[in-house]
Design a protein around this motif. Structure first.
Motif, PDB file in Angstrom:
ATOM      1  N   ASP A 229       0.695  -1.354   0.271  1.00 52.65           N
ATOM      2  CA  ASP A 229       0.017  -0.295   0.225  1.00 52.65           C
ATOM      3  C   ASP A 229       0.709   1.480  -0.123  1.00 52.65           C
ATOM      4  N   ALA A 230       2.433   0.697  -0.413  1.00 57.02           N
ATOM      5  CA  ALA A 230       2.700   2.187  -0.062  1.00 57.02           C
ATOM      6  C   ALA A 230       2.827   3.150  -2.193  1.00 57.02           C
ATOM      7  N   PRO A 231       3.175   4.646  -1.362  1.00 56.45           N
ATOM      8  CA  PRO A 231       2.946   5.576  -2.958  1.00 56.45           C
ATOM      9  C   PRO A 231       4.149   4.784  -3.624  1.00 56.45           C
ATOM     10  N   ALA A 234       7.798   5.464  -3.210  1.00 63.16           N
ATOM     11  CA  ALA A 234       8.452   4.811  -1.334  1.00 63.16           C
ATOM     12  C   ALA A 234       9.658   4.401  -1.883  1.00 63.16           C
ATOM     13  N   GLU A 273       8.122  14.070   6.504  1.00 62.52           N
ATOM     14  CA  GLU A 273       7.039  13.309   5.903  1.00 62.52           C
ATOM     15  C   GLU A 273       7.196  12.309   5.591  1.00 62.52           C
ATOM     16  N   TRP A 274       8.290  11.195   5.226  1.00 59.81           N
ATOM     17  CA  TRP A 274       8.799   9.779   5.617  1.00 59.81           C
ATOM     18  C   TRP A 274       7.906   9.334   7.026  1.00 59.81           C
ATOM     19  N   ARG A 276       5.815  10.339   8.346  1.00 57.05           N
ATOM     20  CA  ARG A 276       4.112  10.906   8.298  1.00 57.05           C
ATOM     21  C   ARG A 276       3.569   9.243   8.070  1.00 57.05           C
ATOM     22  N   TRP A 277       4.009   8.616   6.636  1.00 57.33           N
ATOM     23  CA  TRP A 277       3.734   7.966   6.108  1.00 57.33           C
ATOM     24  C   TRP A 277       4.002   6.720   6.543  1.00 57.33           C
ATOM     25  N   ARG A 280       1.187   5.914   8.982  1.00 54.90           N
ATOM     26  CA  ARG A 280      -0.389   5.621   8.863  1.00 54.90           C
ATOM     27  C   ARG A 280      -0.140   3.911   8.505  1.00 54.90           C
ATOM     28  N   SER A 281       0.935   3.448   8.088  1.00 49.33           N
ATOM     29  CA  SER A 281       1.392   2.393   7.610  1.00 49.33           C
ATOM     30  C   SER A 281       1.498   1.065   8.565  1.00 49.33           C
TER      31      SER A 281
END
Length: 324
Positions: A229-231, A234, A273-274, A276-277, A280-281
């Protein structure tokens, strides 16, 4: 509040060989840590009538002069209750206790923290005549933590740490693919305080008189691909085993960030920023774990190897367990 006045303290055998800052933190309970470091830096604290640094080692009979400092007098009702708590035991005998410290728990009280591991252990073991931290771990770091149960063991173990004869290896998950040829980081570090008294560390060079030589050895254990589900952009990640030859504050965190590979979840030196992702993961803490520690037993002298398993919240993330 007590009336402030100049005080002279004589270092006894039980307090010998401590750093000056640790000695004052125990003697001046309730005094803010930034104030303690400020009076040391200003020269108001004297050891045998001479200026001293925070890392000055004290000896039996030393005279420590303290400037007038207000020490809060707290009533028992006002003091926060310290809960009794035990932690997973990795090793224990008559002189030594090694526990697996969880992330999010300070090793001791101070700087806005009412209590930590050592205070909770003392409350859980009121019959123990002595429980003292041998070394420290950052609040956000999990893993092997040593506690001495006798003063002689404390001194012997601290001597090993000071002489760099211990083996301390951490697990760290970092952003990007670590270069295979980068195995040694030998970069000096400079410790400083923010205006609010919080500690920070930055990379410096050999010309900095406040810089301390800092050495980290890096070994790549594996490359971790982003979850499904990573952008799209990523980055992959590297699981590292980092052995530190010097025990500087935030050493691994600053060294790895300086090399362009910040630790996952590091809220002080990381990629925000990383992070934060990552949160969420499912990765909601810093991925730094005090994995292995080798020491000589302080009484028997044989090699003692301790290991703390990777906590579930880290082992299950990105399937990193397969590399261990």
């Amino acid at each position: 509040m007590s009336v402030p006045a100049v005080r002279h303290l004589t270092v006894d055998a039980e307090s010998a060989h401590q750093r000056l800052d640790n000695f004052l933190l125990r003697e001046l309970k309730g005094v803010p840590k930034p104030l303690i470091y400020r009076i040391i830096r200003s020269g108001e604290v004297r050891v045998n009538k001479a200026r001293a640094r925070a890392d000055t080692r004290l000896h039996p009979g030393d005279d420590v002069r303290l400037p007038p400092v207000r020490v809060p007098q707290r009533s028992p009702e006002a003091a926060p209750a310290v809960p009794a708590r035990t932690f997973p035991v990795l090793y224990e005998d008559e002189v030594l206790l090694a526990v697996d410290k969880p992330a999010g728990v300070a090793v001791h009280g101070g700087s806005g923290v009412a209590f930590g591991v050592i205070e909770q252990l003392r409350r859980a073991h009121p019959q123990a005549p002595l429980l003292e931290l041998v070394h420290r771990l950052d609040r956000e770091t999990s893993g092997v933590l040593l506690i001495a149960k006798k003063r002689s063991a404390l001194k012997a173990l601290q001597d090993q740490f000071r002489q760099r004869s211990t083996g301390k290896t951490y697990l760290a998950l970092v952003r990007g693919v670590w270069p295979a040829g980068r195995k040694v980081i030998d970069v000096p570090l400079h410790k400083y305080l923010l205006p609010d008294g919080e500690r920070r560390v930055r990379v410096t060079d050999a010309r900095d008189p406040q810089g301390q030589r800092s050495i980290s050895l890096v070994r790549v254990l594996g490359t971790v691909q982003p979850p499904p589900d990573a952008p799209p952009d990523a980055p992959p990640m590297s699981l590292l085993a980092v052995t530190i030859k010097t025990g500087r504050t935030h050493q691994i965190r600053v060294h790895l960030a300086h090399c362009g590979h910040p630790i996952a979840g590091d809220d002080k030196y990381g990629d925000f920023e990383w992070n934060r992702w990552l949160s969420r993961s499912g990765l909601r803490r810093m991925f730094l774990h005090a994995w292995r520690l080798s020491i000589r037993h302080p009484v028997r002298g044989e090699e003692l190897s301790l290991q703390a398993p990777l906590p579930p919240e880290l082992a299950q993330w990105g399937e990193v367990q397969r590399f261990l």
